[in-house]
Design an enzyme around this catalytic site. Structure first.
Site, PDB file in Angstrom:
ATOM      1  N   GLY A  53      -1.261  -1.569  -6.732  1.00  0.00           N
ATOM      2  CA  GLY A  53      -2.412  -2.331  -7.197  1.00  0.00           C
ATOM      3  C   GLY A  53      -2.913  -3.405  -6.254  1.00  0.00           C
ATOM      4  O   GLY A  53      -3.942  -4.024  -6.510  1.00  0.00           O
ATOM      5  N   GLU A  72       5.417  -0.586  -5.145  1.00  0.00           N
ATOM      6  CA  GLU A  72       5.070   0.826  -4.931  1.00  0.00           C
ATOM      7  C   GLU A  72       3.614   0.889  -4.524  1.00  0.00           C
ATOM      8  O   GLU A  72       2.800   1.534  -5.171  1.00  0.00           O
ATOM      9  CB  GLU A  72       5.199   1.682  -6.192  1.00  0.00           C
ATOM     10  N   GLY A  85       0.349   1.928  -2.469  1.00  0.00           N
ATOM     11  CA  GLY A  85      -0.188   3.052  -1.708  1.00  0.00           C
ATOM     12  C   GLY A  85      -1.386   2.580  -0.902  1.00  0.00           C
ATOM     13  O   GLY A  85      -1.382   2.534   0.331  1.00  0.00           O
ATOM     14  N   ARG A  86      -2.392   2.132  -1.632  1.00  0.00           N
ATOM     15  CA  ARG A  86      -3.687   1.782  -1.032  1.00  0.00           C
ATOM     16  C   ARG A  86      -3.619   0.846   0.182  1.00  0.00           C
ATOM     17  O   ARG A  86      -4.176   1.167   1.230  1.00  0.00           O
ATOM     18  CB  ARG A  86      -4.583   1.180  -2.117  1.00  0.00           C
ATOM     19  N   ARG A 131     -13.794   9.360  -4.387  1.00  0.00           N
ATOM     20  CA  ARG A 131     -13.862   8.019  -4.971  1.00  0.00           C
ATOM     21  C   ARG A 131     -15.306   7.540  -5.218  1.00  0.00           C
ATOM     22  O   ARG A 131     -15.585   6.999  -6.285  1.00  0.00           O
ATOM     23  CB  ARG A 131     -13.111   6.997  -4.109  1.00  0.00           C
ATOM     24  N   TYR A 137     -15.783   7.001  -9.129  1.00  0.00           N
ATOM     25  CA  TYR A 137     -15.764   5.614  -9.605  1.00  0.00           C
ATOM     26  C   TYR A 137     -16.994   4.822  -9.191  1.00  0.00           C
ATOM     27  O   TYR A 137     -17.064   3.632  -9.487  1.00  0.00           O
ATOM     28  CB  TYR A 137     -14.573   4.851  -8.980  1.00  0.00           C
ATOM     29  N   CYS A 180     -22.733  20.756  -5.730  1.00  0.00           N
ATOM     30  CA  CYS A 180     -23.834  20.847  -6.695  1.00  0.00           C
ATOM     31  C   CYS A 180     -23.606  19.861  -7.839  1.00  0.00           C
ATOM     32  O   CYS A 180     -23.494  20.249  -9.009  1.00  0.00           O
ATOM     33  CB  CYS A 180     -23.954  22.265  -7.223  1.00  0.00           C
ATOM     34  N   GLU A 181     -23.479  18.611  -7.478  1.00  0.00           N
ATOM     35  CA  GLU A 181     -23.338  17.508  -8.436  1.00  0.00           C
ATOM     36  C   GLU A 181     -24.087  16.343  -7.817  1.00  0.00           C
ATOM     37  O   GLU A 181     -23.856  16.014  -6.647  1.00  0.00           O
ATOM     38  CB  GLU A 181     -21.863  17.101  -8.597  1.00  0.00           C
TER      39      GLU A 181
HETATM   40  C1  LIG Z   1      -1.140   4.834  -8.343  1.00  0.00           C
HETATM   41  C2  LIG Z   1       0.149   4.174  -8.508  1.00  0.00           C
HETATM   42  C3  LIG Z   1       0.688   3.385  -7.480  1.00  0.00           C
HETATM   43  C4  LIG Z   1      -0.063   3.095  -6.207  1.00  0.00           C
HETATM   44  O1  LIG Z   1      -1.220   2.381  -6.439  1.00  0.00           O
HETATM   45  P1  LIG Z   1      -2.085   1.807  -5.217  1.00  0.00           P
HETATM   46  O2  LIG Z   1      -3.286   1.254  -5.870  1.00  0.00           O
HETATM   47  O3  LIG Z   1      -2.383   2.962  -4.335  1.00  0.00           O
HETATM   48  O4  LIG Z   1      -1.260   0.799  -4.530  1.00  0.00           O
HETATM   49  C5  LIG Z   1       1.930   2.862  -7.669  1.00  0.00           C
HETATM   50  N1  LIG Z   1       2.646   3.076  -8.793  1.00  0.00           N
HETATM   51  C6  LIG Z   1       2.160   3.829  -9.804  1.00  0.00           C
HETATM   52  C7  LIG Z   1       2.980   4.031 -11.002  1.00  0.00           C
HETATM   53  C8  LIG Z   1       0.900   4.390  -9.708  1.00  0.00           C
HETATM   54  O5  LIG Z   1       0.414   5.112 -10.713  1.00  0.00           O
END
Ligand SMILES: *Cc1c(COP(=O)(O)O)cnc(C)c1O
Length: 421
Positions: free
Chosen positions: A231, A273, A275-276, A311, A315, A342-343
């Protein structure tokens, strides 16, 4: 944040002569340096770990780079557990944060020695039945419900989110798990997505730290690690500021000193955890302008579409767009930059001020390194593009080839169709 691209116009043009657009390009150096900054910021805690959310960029070459930088992974499905294994991630550095999980996926994670993070109270019994016992280490996902406000629109309000256990269920879950012989306990929560405000994470940490203290008081269970989820946001727009990792770490440390230390819960592992923020700013979708269209608006058509990056369509997310070689040109044109699906939502940019775009120009879509290629799909018979990696020595290598028609038809029995009547 000023938007950059790691190749010069000449380098990119030369590369596309041998490797056609569209493709994703990732920057190894950028990923490594960013990961080192992140790790350094959180080294103010006695134990820190980042479990990279595989779903953000499920490519084992990228996972291997991150493993070298000390990361584990966070997985949401069996194939992601397998990818972590392929990338050589240590088994106990893989957290399985799934929901509505099939029994065979729990079995695989357990047999593999991965950390299981349960999404519901009823899964304690489900897991015990599936495995014949509970694992030595278990984590529970907390949904703070109305206790956590100010969440943004991608994840929504916690009380409306399907994830996690309530506060009462959390306490009861640790009590039961302890009775059943579990030895090591984690506490997980994830309530934000793409959040840029450091105070938000300090508030979230406070919430889980207080719960860890309450768990200890009510059940005698000592939480070994808290997992703050993902997040952490990235500045998709040039006028946004990147999150200062040091500031986030220090604010969480202040809560730690206020809550965890006096309760005798220090040392407590602090896990993320994310990702982004780990790969997002270090991946770009590179496409070519192949059409221009002049109707009620001015359109630029690319050789890519939202099957490669959904994305914006899904969104309405902003992704910065630049034109290779025209970085310093005046943005005196207004375009909708669109793909071929085609959207009508297949627009990388809507009414965007850009330099004049000519057919053949290389268009760069920024901050696509997380939840980009990964969210791709095959609707409209679209073949997803490949991925290349810019190594630290300046060489560009393919780390996933583009899809072919054979890939698309691989799940069909074509001989069967011929005989079918
Ligand atoms: C999607 C997700 C993440 C990663 O979220 P980011 O926004 O990419 O940092 C981590 N943990 C869980 C459980 C998720 O669903």
């Amino acid at each position: 944040m000023k938007k950059t691209f790691p190749l010069t116009h000449e380098q990119l043009t030369a590369f596309t002569k041998t490797y056609p657009t569209p493709f994703y390009l990732y920057d190894e150096k950028g990923i490594r340096e960013n990961m080192r900054r992140f790790t350094k910021a959180f080294s103010i805690f006695p134990e820190f770990r980042e479990h990279f959310a595989v779903k953000a960029c499920p490519n084992p070459y990228i996972l291997k780079i991150l493993a070298e930088e000390g990361c584990g992974t966070d997985c949401s499905s069996l194939p992601e557990l397998m990818l972590s294994e392929i990338a050589g991630i240590k088994k106990d550095r893989v957290i399985f944060t799934s929901n509505e999980t099939p029994a065979e996926e729990f079995r695989y994670a357990y047999a593999n020695g991965n950390i299981i993070n349960l999404d519901d109270f009823t899964h304690i019994e489900f897991l015990e039945k599936t495995l014949g016992r509970l694992p030595d280490t278990i984590c529970f996902r907390y949904n703070p419900g109305p206790a956590k406000h100010g969440c943004n629109s991608i994840i929504g309000k916690p009380e409306e989110a399907k994830y996690g256990l309530t506060r009462e269920q959390m306490i009861e879950a640790y009590r039961i798990a302890k009775e059943k012989g579990v030895k090591r306990f984690g506490l997980h929560t994830m309530v934000a997505s793409n959040e840029l405000n450091p105070d938000f994470f300090a508030d979230t940490a406070k919430l889980v730290f207080e719960l860890a203290v309450e768990v200890k008081e009510k059940t005698g269970v000592r939480i070994d690690f808290v997992d703050l989820g993902g997040g952490l946001g990235i500045p998709y727009k040039p006028d946004q500021k990147a999150v200062d990792y040091d500031e986030v770490a220090e604010k969480i440390r202040a809560e730690y000193d206020r809550t965890i230390v006096p309760a005798g819960l220090d040392p407590l592992g602090i896990y993320w955890e994310c990702g982004r923020p780990i790969t997002g700013p270090y991946g770009w979708l590179v496409a070519k302008a192949i059409h221009e269209k002049h109707i009620y608006r001015e359109y630029i058509g690319l050789d890519s579409c939202m099957a490669d990056l959904m994305r914006p369509g899904m969104y309405g997310a902003y992704h910065h767009v630049s034109v290779s070689g025209k970085e310093d040109a005046a943005c005196d044109h207004v375009y909708d930059v669109v793909g071929s699906l085609c959207e009508n939502c297949d627009k990388f940019a809507v009414q965007r001020e850009l330099p004049e775009i000519n057919i053949g120009d290389l268009v760069i879509i920024h901050d696509a390194g997380a939840h980009g290629r990964a969210m791709g799909f095959n609707y409209n018979g679209k073949l997803r593009c490949g991925e290349v990696l810019l190594r630290e020595d300046g060489k560009v290598v393919e780390i996933r080839r583009r899809e072919t028609v054979n890939d698309l038809f691989a799940t069909l029995d074509l001989d069967g169709v011929e005989k079918f009547n």
